[in-house]
Design a protein around this motif. Structure first.
Motif, PDB file in Angstrom:
ATOM      1  N   SER A 125       0.835  -1.208   0.000  1.00 49.11           N
ATOM      2  CA  SER A 125       0.000   0.000   0.000  1.00 49.11           C
ATOM      3  C   SER A 125       0.871   1.261   0.000  1.00 49.11           C
ATOM      4  N   GLU A 126       2.064   1.177   0.577  1.00 49.11           N
ATOM      5  CA  GLU A 126       3.020   2.289   0.533  1.00 49.11           C
ATOM      6  C   GLU A 126       4.024   1.984  -0.571  1.00 49.11           C
ATOM      7  N   LEU A 127       4.533   3.036  -1.223  1.00 49.66           N
ATOM      8  CA  LEU A 127       5.550   2.843  -2.245  1.00 49.66           C
ATOM      9  C   LEU A 127       6.781   2.199  -1.600  1.00 49.66           C
ATOM     10  N   TYR A 128       7.411   1.282  -2.316  1.00 49.86           N
ATOM     11  CA  TYR A 128       8.599   0.592  -1.810  1.00 49.86           C
ATOM     12  C   TYR A 128       9.666   0.610  -2.886  1.00 49.86           C
ATOM     13  N   SER A 129      10.896   0.303  -2.518  1.00 46.17           N
ATOM     14  CA  SER A 129      11.969   0.227  -3.508  1.00 46.17           C
ATOM     15  C   SER A 129      12.692  -1.106  -3.347  1.00 46.17           C
ATOM     16  N   VAL A 130      13.441  -1.454  -4.369  1.00 42.80           N
ATOM     17  CA  VAL A 130      14.195  -2.705  -4.389  1.00 42.80           C
ATOM     18  C   VAL A 130      15.675  -2.339  -4.477  1.00 42.80           C
ATOM     19  N   ASP A 131      16.506  -3.051  -3.750  1.00 39.24           N
ATOM     20  CA  ASP A 131      17.932  -2.755  -3.721  1.00 39.24           C
ATOM     21  C   ASP A 131      18.632  -3.308  -4.962  1.00 39.24           C
ATOM     22  N   CYS A 132      18.458  -2.589  -6.083  1.00 42.52           N
ATOM     23  CA  CYS A 132      19.145  -2.929  -7.326  1.00 42.52           C
ATOM     24  C   CYS A 132      19.276  -1.645  -8.145  1.00 42.52           C
ATOM     25  N   ASP A 133      20.113  -1.665  -9.161  1.00 51.49           N
ATOM     26  CA  ASP A 133      20.317  -0.470  -9.990  1.00 51.49           C
ATOM     27  C   ASP A 133      19.185  -0.270 -10.992  1.00 51.49           C
ATOM     28  N   VAL A 134      18.785  -1.363 -11.631  1.00 49.77           N
ATOM     29  CA  VAL A 134      17.755  -1.287 -12.673  1.00 49.77           C
ATOM     30  C   VAL A 134      16.678  -2.318 -12.378  1.00 49.77           C
ATOM     31  N   ASP A 135      15.433  -1.889 -12.500  1.00 47.58           N
ATOM     32  CA  ASP A 135      14.275  -2.761 -12.316  1.00 47.58           C
ATOM     33  C   ASP A 135      13.533  -2.743 -13.649  1.00 47.58           C
ATOM     34  N   VAL A 136      13.306  -3.908 -14.215  1.00 41.44           N
ATOM     35  CA  VAL A 136      12.611  -4.007 -15.503  1.00 41.44           C
ATOM     36  C   VAL A 136      11.340  -4.820 -15.282  1.00 41.44           C
ATOM     37  N   LEU A 137      10.227  -4.285 -15.732  1.00 37.70           N
ATOM     38  CA  LEU A 137       8.943  -4.983 -15.659  1.00 37.70           C
ATOM     39  C   LEU A 137       8.485  -5.278 -17.078  1.00 37.70           C
ATOM     40  N   HIS A 138       8.296  -6.552 -17.389  1.00 37.64           N
ATOM     41  CA  HIS A 138       7.795  -6.966 -18.710  1.00 37.64           C
ATOM     42  C   HIS A 138       6.474  -7.695 -18.505  1.00 37.64           C
ATOM     43  N   VAL A 139       5.460  -7.267 -19.235  1.00 38.13           N
ATOM     44  CA  VAL A 139       4.139  -7.882 -19.123  1.00 38.13           C
ATOM     45  C   VAL A 139       4.028  -8.995 -20.169  1.00 38.13           C
ATOM     46  N   VAL A 140       3.885 -10.216 -19.703  1.00 37.94           N
ATOM     47  CA  VAL A 140       3.745 -11.371 -20.587  1.00 37.94           C
ATOM     48  C   VAL A 140       2.288 -11.528 -21.011  1.00 37.94           C
ATOM     49  N   LYS A 141       1.356 -11.382 -20.031  1.00 36.91           N
ATOM     50  CA  LYS A 141      -0.066 -11.592 -20.303  1.00 36.91           C
ATOM     51  C   LYS A 141      -0.871 -10.644 -19.418  1.00 36.91           C
ATOM     52  N   GLY A 142      -1.884 -10.017 -20.001  1.00 35.13           N
ATOM     53  CA  GLY A 142      -2.786  -9.166 -19.239  1.00 35.13           C
ATOM     54  C   GLY A 142      -2.355  -7.710 -19.195  1.00 35.13           C
ATOM     55  N   ARG A 143      -2.855  -7.003 -18.168  1.00 31.51           N
ATOM     56  CA  ARG A 143      -2.554  -5.569 -17.999  1.00 31.51           C
ATOM     57  C   ARG A 143      -2.225  -5.302 -16.542  1.00 31.51           C
ATOM     58  N   ILE A 144      -1.311  -4.370 -16.324  1.00 30.10           N
ATOM     59  CA  ILE A 144      -0.895  -4.009 -14.970  1.00 30.10           C
ATOM     60  C   ILE A 144      -0.639  -2.503 -14.933  1.00 30.10           C
ATOM     61  N   TYR A 153       1.956   4.234 -14.873  1.00 27.05           N
ATOM     62  CA  TYR A 153       2.074   3.617 -16.192  1.00 27.05           C
ATOM     63  C   TYR A 153       1.098   2.456 -16.299  1.00 27.05           C
ATOM     64  N   GLU A 154       0.303   2.464 -17.358  1.00 29.65           N
ATOM     65  CA  GLU A 154      -0.591   1.343 -17.659  1.00 29.65           C
ATOM     66  C   GLU A 154       0.082   0.516 -18.737  1.00 29.65           C
ATOM     67  N   LEU A 155       0.384  -0.733 -18.413  1.00 28.59           N
ATOM     68  CA  LEU A 155       1.121  -1.609 -19.319  1.00 28.59           C
ATOM     69  C   LEU A 155       0.255  -2.779 -19.742  1.00 28.59           C
ATOM     70  N   SER A 156       0.408  -3.162 -21.009  1.00 27.23           N
ATOM     71  CA  SER A 156      -0.318  -4.313 -21.563  1.00 27.23           C
ATOM     72  C   SER A 156       0.677  -5.375 -22.004  1.00 27.23           C
ATOM     73  N   ALA A 157       0.166  -6.540 -22.348  1.00 27.01           N
ATOM     74  CA  ALA A 157       1.010  -7.648 -22.793  1.00 27.01           C
ATOM     75  C   ALA A 157       1.994  -7.170 -23.856  1.00 27.01           C
ATOM     76  N   GLY A 158       3.264  -7.501 -23.647  1.00 32.75           N
ATOM     77  CA  GLY A 158       4.317  -7.118 -24.577  1.00 32.75           C
ATOM     78  C   GLY A 158       5.044  -5.844 -24.182  1.00 32.75           C
ATOM     79  N   ASP A 159       4.461  -5.042 -23.289  1.00 38.66           N
ATOM     80  CA  ASP A 159       5.097  -3.794 -22.858  1.00 38.66           C
ATOM     81  C   ASP A 159       6.195  -4.084 -21.841  1.00 38.66           C
ATOM     82  N   THR A 160       7.227  -3.245 -21.874  1.00 38.49           N
ATOM     83  CA  THR A 160       8.339  -3.356 -20.941  1.00 38.49           C
ATOM     84  C   THR A 160       8.684  -1.975 -20.422  1.00 38.49           C
ATOM     85  N   LEU A 161       8.851  -1.866 -19.126  1.00 38.04           N
ATOM     86  CA  LEU A 161       9.194  -0.595 -18.486  1.00 38.04           C
ATOM     87  C   LEU A 161      10.456  -0.796 -17.664  1.00 38.04           C
TER      88      LEU A 161
END
Length: 191
Positions: A125-144, A153-161
């Motif tokens: 519920s609160e914003l969090y961070s991950v201890d890494c330099d780069v975080d990549v989110l790739h949507v395989v199926k659906g929307r997030i 950012y609204e991402l759909s299948a095939g999108d990468t952020l």
């Protein structure tokens, strides 16, 4: 004390592709290497294709010119296989998500996670961070939806952020369908 007999291996050791990779990393042509080493282009080409083996003296010269340690040519490749059925479940937090570690636990250069997010699933519920330099989110199926401090950012299948790993964020599946995502963390998040 009697020495144990050792049976030599007749298995070929292929180092040609590693020599070629080292040459290309130095941005050198075969012609340039031939000129500097005194070896012929034809011989170097055959070495790179593992059609002939260089003498120790030629190999030492090649390694010096290409800035490669001789031992690196013979080192075992660092390979780790994770079978899908054996991938361990992990949890970076959130509701309605099942996360699986796809890379070896010992891998520190990169970490790949697969997430299956249930309808309405969401991150912290609160914003969090991950201890890494780069975080990549790739949507395989659906929307997030990925939410950063100042952007959404609204991402759909095939999108990468891609975004800085230490950037505070969270996510949610606003749909009534399951979502499949891949998270790639570089380097692997500190445990």
């Amino acid at each position: 004390m009697k020495a144990l007999p050792i049976e030599p291996s007749n298995a070929p050791i292929n180092i040609g592709s590693r020599i070629r990779a080292a040459r290309k990393a130095q941005r050198m042509t075969i012609e340039q290497v031939a000129e500097v080493t005194g070896l012929t282009k034809g011989f170097l080409s055959r070495v790179e294709r593992d059609l002939t083996s260089p003498s120790v003296a030629s190999l030492v010269t090649l390694c010096q010119v290409l800035s490669v340690d001789i031992g690196d040519l013979f080192a075992a490749t660092d390979v780790a296989l994770t079978r899908a059925a054996e991938a361990p479940k992990i949890s970076f937090g959130g509701d309605g998500i099942v996360e699986t570690l796809l890379t070896a636990r010992s891998e520190r250069r990169v970490q790949v996670l697969k997430g299956i997010i249930a309808p309405g699933g969401k991150g912290e519920s609160e914003l969090y961070s991950v201890d890494c330099d780069v975080d990549v989110l790739h949507v395989v199926k659906g929307r997030i939806v990925l939410i950063l401090s100042n952007e959404r950012y609204e991402l759909s299948a095939g999108d990468t952020l891609s975004f800085p790993g230490r950037e505070p964020h969270t996510w949610l599946n606003p749909t009534d369908e399951e979502v499949e995502v891949l998270w790639v963390l570089v380097p692997a998040a500190a445990a």
